[in-house]
Design a protein around this motif. Sequence first.
Motif, PDB file in Angstrom:
ATOM      1  N   ILE A   1       8.422   4.193  -9.204  1.00  0.00           N
ATOM      2  CA  ILE A   1       9.298   3.975 -10.353  1.00  0.00           C
ATOM      3  C   ILE A   1       9.066   2.609 -10.992  1.00  0.00           C
ATOM      4  O   ILE A   1       9.078   2.484 -12.225  1.00  0.00           O
ATOM      5  CB  ILE A   1      10.770   4.137  -9.931  1.00  0.00           C
TER       6      ILE A   1
ATOM      7  N   GLY B   1       4.925   9.457  -2.247  1.00  0.00           N
ATOM      8  CA  GLY B   1       5.873   8.550  -2.881  1.00  0.00           C
ATOM      9  C   GLY B   1       6.797   7.985  -1.904  1.00  0.00           C
ATOM     10  O   GLY B   1       7.655   7.241  -2.266  1.00  0.00           O
TER      11      GLY B   1
ATOM     12  N   SER C   1      10.942   0.940  -5.451  1.00  0.00           N
ATOM     13  CA  SER C   1      10.113   2.140  -5.438  1.00  0.00           C
ATOM     14  C   SER C   1       8.695   1.826  -5.920  1.00  0.00           C
ATOM     15  O   SER C   1       8.516   1.309  -7.023  1.00  0.00           O
ATOM     16  CB  SER C   1      10.722   3.222  -6.333  1.00  0.00           C
TER      17      SER C   1
ATOM     18  N   TYR D   1      11.367  10.682  -8.206  1.00  0.00           N
ATOM     19  CA  TYR D   1      11.265   9.700  -7.133  1.00  0.00           C
ATOM     20  C   TYR D   1      12.492   8.805  -7.001  1.00  0.00           C
ATOM     21  O   TYR D   1      12.542   7.969  -6.096  1.00  0.00           O
ATOM     22  CB  TYR D   1      10.002   8.851  -7.322  1.00  0.00           C
ATOM     23  N   ALA D   2      13.476   8.963  -7.862  1.00  0.00           N
ATOM     24  CA  ALA D   2      14.697   8.171  -7.735  1.00  0.00           C
ATOM     25  C   ALA D   2      15.556   8.698  -6.588  1.00  0.00           C
ATOM     26  O   ALA D   2      15.626   9.911  -6.376  1.00  0.00           O
ATOM     27  CB  ALA D   2      15.494   8.213  -9.036  1.00  0.00           C
ATOM     28  N   PRO D   3      16.231   7.812  -5.854  1.00  0.00           N
ATOM     29  CA  PRO D   3      17.187   8.282  -4.840  1.00  0.00           C
ATOM     30  C   PRO D   3      18.258   9.149  -5.492  1.00  0.00           C
ATOM     31  O   PRO D   3      18.708   8.847  -6.608  1.00  0.00           O
ATOM     32  CB  PRO D   3      17.785   6.981  -4.295  1.00  0.00           C
TER      33      PRO D   3
END
Length: 428
Positions: free
Chosen positions: A234, A428, A231, A359-361
């Motif tokens: 991240i 993002g 990412s 922004y994390a899956p």
Amino acid sequence: MSASDATDAGSPKAPADAQTGFPSYLFTQGAWFLAFGLQMVLFPYLVRVVLQEDEIRFGLAQMSLQLPTVLLILLGGYAADRTDTRRVVQIGCALCAASFLGLGVFVAGGHLTYATLILYALGIGTIGAFVTPARDALLSRVAPGGVQQAVGMASLAQFGGQILGMAAATAAPILGLPALLFGQAAMMAVAAGAASRVRPRPTGPPRIREGGVLGFVASEISGGFRAAAASPVIAPVILCAIGMGICFMGAFAVLLPLIVQSYFPADLAGPERTRIATALGVFSLTFWIGSILSATVLLRVGHIRRKGRVYLASLFTGASVLVLCSLPMPFWLLCGLNFVWGLGGGVAMTLGRGLVQQYAPPDKVARILSIFTLGTMGGAPAGAVLYGVLAHAIGPHAAILFPGLGMLVIVTAVALRSQLWSLAEGEG
């Protein structure tokens, strides 16, 4: 499902907060952080002022408080998934009460030694590594309404308890150290009783993880690291989190208490020495009051379009404060700078974790958050030892330039080489 959970599932309907014991949960949360807010002041005072240990041994003692969390936090999360979380919190509070009581007995009897404090630190750190994930996991199961509102109330209990604990430390000249430690023990004993009144809603059976504990830890780290590294948002946030652990947490735990102590004559003796504990308490309060104010403002403002830019600016502010702390100044000005650092710290702690969550899956949020937490906490023990050695060699005022300038370099590099500075809401 535990027996207590089964009982809860079949209990008569009642208001949600009464049914789950959410007020008892909040009391336990506040009491825990009150005790540990007090410890943030008393522990460095006991090592540095009462035992008069040098800077190197002071850094090692602070590392002993933090190291168990770094080594065991993932294992604590694994255990929280597979045990009665309420019971873990209850037992942890009781063990903390016994630890505080034992330390108070040693202090009151004049038998305190450095080895005793190291064993105490390792024990308290280990308890926290298991209680923290269990308490966090318990929150969603006792929340009376929306989880986000419950998280906000738990955060208020945390910050409020922490500030009360630090404020209590300023009364050391009046009450004496043993009385404060015995009060700490009594508070945790009451918290253990409050935890027993929590009635979490039942959950399904724990997920089966192949490979046992070691396999779980390996998958958590490797899977979370791969997702975080992929990412563009991240990865730099976690790099900054590691810098915060090494530069900020290490300096806060070791160098700044040494600088506060430098305002007092080295030959203070007897009850007069407790003035240092009061100064440490006031100094710590300024940071956390600043953090609460800025975090509250963020909640009221709501939408922030340039989150990455605000996040980096808050870290830059903290690093600049550390550089300024190397200069001679009145104590009130040092506290004022610490308040400014707290303002930036509240922003950095809130936005950093928020960016990771945003922004994390979706299927990797928990794993990446564990890497984020491990990055922050993992740097703290290394920083504590490093700055203890530096302070011993060149003094705390000169040593604090290293974390300040180091963090400035990290923030500048991230601003120039990553997307955080130009990140806008929705990108993002």
